[in-house]
Motif scaffolding. Structure first.
Motif, PDB file in Angstrom:
ATOM      1  N   TRP A   1       0.837  -0.895   0.281  1.00 35.16           N
ATOM      2  CA  TRP A   1      -0.139  -0.098  -0.143  1.00 35.16           C
ATOM      3  C   TRP A   1       0.820   0.994   0.374  1.00 35.16           C
ATOM      4  N   PHE A   2       0.329   2.071  -0.364  1.00 28.75           N
ATOM      5  CA  PHE A   2       1.765   3.631  -0.436  1.00 28.75           C
ATOM      6  C   PHE A   2       0.286   4.819  -0.609  1.00 28.75           C
ATOM      7  N   GLU A   3       1.208   5.526   0.214  1.00 33.07           N
ATOM      8  CA  GLU A   3      -0.110   6.440   1.368  1.00 33.07           C
ATOM      9  C   GLU A   3      -0.592   7.324  -0.533  1.00 33.07           C
ATOM     10  N   ASN A   4       0.060   7.913  -1.313  1.00 31.02           N
ATOM     11  CA  ASN A   4      -0.168   8.699  -2.505  1.00 31.02           C
ATOM     12  C   ASN A   4      -0.840   7.863  -3.024  1.00 31.02           C
ATOM     13  N   THR A   5      -1.336   6.862  -3.960  1.00 31.36           N
ATOM     14  CA  THR A   5      -1.590   6.187  -5.081  1.00 31.36           C
ATOM     15  C   THR A   5      -2.708   5.342  -5.062  1.00 31.36           C
ATOM     16  N   PRO A   6      -3.695   5.557  -5.248  1.00 36.91           N
ATOM     17  CA  PRO A   6      -5.057   4.996  -4.606  1.00 36.91           C
ATOM     18  C   PRO A   6      -4.450   3.782  -5.093  1.00 36.91           C
ATOM     19  N   GLY A   7      -5.066   2.506  -4.674  1.00 37.11           N
ATOM     20  CA  GLY A   7      -5.813   1.149  -4.618  1.00 37.11           C
ATOM     21  C   GLY A   7      -4.324   0.456  -3.800  1.00 37.11           C
ATOM     22  N   TYR A   8      -4.325  -1.361  -4.680  1.00 41.15           N
ATOM     23  CA  TYR A   8      -3.278  -2.022  -3.713  1.00 41.15           C
ATOM     24  C   TYR A   8      -2.312  -2.735  -4.825  1.00 41.15           C
ATOM     25  N   PHE A   9      -1.060  -2.696  -4.441  1.00 39.44           N
ATOM     26  CA  PHE A   9      -0.139  -3.262  -5.313  1.00 39.44           C
ATOM     27  C   PHE A   9       0.050  -5.099  -4.903  1.00 39.44           C
ATOM     28  N   TYR A  10       0.024  -5.912  -5.488  1.00 33.78           N
ATOM     29  CA  TYR A  10       0.573  -7.127  -4.996  1.00 33.78           C
ATOM     30  C   TYR A  10       1.080  -7.533  -6.020  1.00 33.78           C
ATOM     31  N   SER A  11       1.697  -8.898  -5.963  1.00 31.93           N
ATOM     32  CA  SER A  11       2.486 -10.133  -7.170  1.00 31.93           C
ATOM     33  C   SER A  11       2.493 -10.963  -6.530  1.00 31.93           C
ATOM     34  N   ILE A  12       2.655 -12.023  -7.193  1.00 29.87           N
ATOM     35  CA  ILE A  12       3.173 -13.694  -7.357  1.00 29.87           C
ATOM     36  C   ILE A  12       4.307 -13.983  -7.823  1.00 29.87           C
ATOM     37  N   ARG A  13       5.363 -14.826  -7.247  1.00 35.79           N
ATOM     38  CA  ARG A  13       7.011 -13.953  -7.906  1.00 35.79           C
ATOM     39  C   ARG A  13       7.255 -16.139  -7.715  1.00 35.79           C
ATOM     40  N   CYS A  14       8.278 -16.269  -8.320  1.00 38.72           N
ATOM     41  CA  CYS A  14       8.849 -17.656  -8.407  1.00 38.72           C
ATOM     42  C   CYS A  14      10.350 -17.165  -8.660  1.00 38.72           C
ATOM     43  N   ALA A  15      11.172 -17.916  -7.722  1.00 39.94           N
ATOM     44  CA  ALA A  15      12.519 -17.190  -8.227  1.00 39.94           C
ATOM     45  C   ALA A  15      13.380 -18.697  -8.225  1.00 39.94           C
ATOM     46  N   LEU A  16      14.544 -18.969  -8.640  1.00 37.23           N
ATOM     47  CA  LEU A  16      15.544 -19.857  -8.476  1.00 37.23           C
ATOM     48  C   LEU A  16      16.680 -19.543  -7.942  1.00 37.23           C
ATOM     49  N   PHE A  17      17.199 -19.389  -7.489  1.00 39.02           N
ATOM     50  CA  PHE A  17      18.845 -19.241  -6.673  1.00 39.02           C
ATOM     51  C   PHE A  17      19.747 -20.518  -6.905  1.00 39.02           C
ATOM     52  N   GLN A  18      20.335 -20.339  -7.693  1.00 35.32           N
ATOM     53  CA  GLN A  18      22.120 -20.794  -8.247  1.00 35.32           C
ATOM     54  C   GLN A  18      23.216 -20.491  -7.308  1.00 35.32           C
ATOM     55  N   PRO A  19      23.891 -20.428  -6.204  1.00 34.13           N
ATOM     56  CA  PRO A  19      25.241 -20.379  -6.411  1.00 34.13           C
ATOM     57  C   PRO A  19      26.259 -20.987  -6.945  1.00 34.13           C
ATOM     58  N   ILE A  20      26.952 -19.702  -7.246  1.00 31.47           N
ATOM     59  CA  ILE A  20      28.174 -20.068  -8.357  1.00 31.47           C
ATOM     60  C   ILE A  20      29.659 -20.362  -7.137  1.00 31.47           C
ATOM     61  N   GLY A  21      29.874 -20.333  -6.758  1.00 32.50           N
ATOM     62  CA  GLY A  21      31.638 -20.695  -5.954  1.00 32.50           C
ATOM     63  C   GLY A  21      30.872 -19.700  -4.395  1.00 32.50           C
ATOM     64  N   ASP A  22      31.304 -19.772  -3.413  1.00 35.61           N
ATOM     65  CA  ASP A  22      31.344 -19.328  -2.315  1.00 35.61           C
ATOM     66  C   ASP A  22      31.106 -17.071  -2.149  1.00 35.61           C
ATOM     67  N   LYS A  23      31.017 -16.634  -3.327  1.00 34.88           N
ATOM     68  CA  LYS A  23      31.326 -15.099  -3.449  1.00 34.88           C
ATOM     69  C   LYS A  23      29.953 -14.768  -5.003  1.00 34.88           C
ATOM     70  N   LYS A  24      29.782 -15.628  -5.795  1.00 36.45           N
ATOM     71  CA  LYS A  24      28.968 -14.936  -6.584  1.00 36.45           C
ATOM     72  C   LYS A  24      27.812 -15.867  -6.641  1.00 36.45           C
ATOM     73  N   ALA A  25      26.567 -15.440  -7.649  1.00 37.34           N
ATOM     74  CA  ALA A  25      24.966 -16.492  -7.717  1.00 37.34           C
ATOM     75  C   ALA A  25      24.051 -15.682  -8.493  1.00 37.34           C
ATOM     76  N   PHE A  26      23.120 -16.819  -8.941  1.00 39.08           N
ATOM     77  CA  PHE A  26      22.730 -15.951 -10.195  1.00 39.08           C
ATOM     78  C   PHE A  26      21.483 -16.619  -9.846  1.00 39.08           C
ATOM     79  N   ASP A  27      20.063 -15.833 -10.142  1.00 40.79           N
ATOM     80  CA  ASP A  27      19.468 -15.568  -9.491  1.00 40.79           C
ATOM     81  C   ASP A  27      17.685 -15.371 -10.430  1.00 40.79           C
ATOM     82  N   TYR A  28      17.049 -16.321 -11.072  1.00 40.23           N
ATOM     83  CA  TYR A  28      16.468 -16.672 -11.678  1.00 40.23           C
ATOM     84  C   TYR A  28      14.762 -15.898 -11.597  1.00 40.23           C
TER      85      TYR A  28
END
Length: 169
Positions: A78-105
């Protein structure tokens, strides 16, 4: 904070249409393990100098899958200055590449209750994240394809480049 509950705060500077906006946001998180899945509730109230008050409720259902990590998210804002309610549905898959890198789809379907409660955006993105310099500084590059309803679902490319510093646990 405990293993299943935490209270934290975020603050920072964002740019919206090349104009800076300062924000501050306290957040509450609750984790409930359910068999091999984790259910997480996150409640956040934010104040931004450009958009004023907003409130976000987020529900995550997630689990590790061998070397990957799967998350389903339902989020509403909900935003104070915007009418309505904003909602979303997400699906995410995370793939680590070593200790310091990752991909997120990610696949994101966004909706708005005003004026009609319709699907407003479909977004497909791939995030590359890398820890740089110190173990608490991250660099993100996120190309995406957006299919907005107000442009007849015409493909709109975009890119996000970010730098994030994490302090604390």
């Amino acid at each position: 904070s405990t293993a299943h509950q935490s209270i934290s705060a975020r603050t920072g500077l964002r740019f919206n249409d090349m104009r800076p906006a300062v924000f501050a946001a306290p957040r509450y998180r609750l984790l409930i393990p359910i068999y091999s899945w984790d259910f997480r509730l996150t409640q956040e109230i934010m104040y931004r100098t450009d958009t004023k008050w907003q409130e976000t409720t987020r529900l995550d259902l997630e689990r590790p899958m061998k070397s990957l990590f799967l998350r389903f998210t339902a989020e509403g804002t909900w935003f104070e200055n915007t009418p309505g309610y904003f909602y979303s549905i997400r699906c995410a898959l995370f793939q680590p590449i070593g200790d310091k890198k990752a991909f997120d789809y990610e696949l994101i379907n966004s909706f708005q209750t005003e004026p009609t409660g319709k699907l407003t955006d479909i977004i497909i993105r791939a995030r590359y994240r890398q820890q740089i310099w110190r173990n608490w500084i991250y660099f993100d590059i996120v190309p995406q394809c957006r299919f907005p309803s107000d442009q007849n679902r015409q493909w709109t490319p975009g890119i996000f480049i970010g730098l994030e510093a994490v302090f604390g646990n």
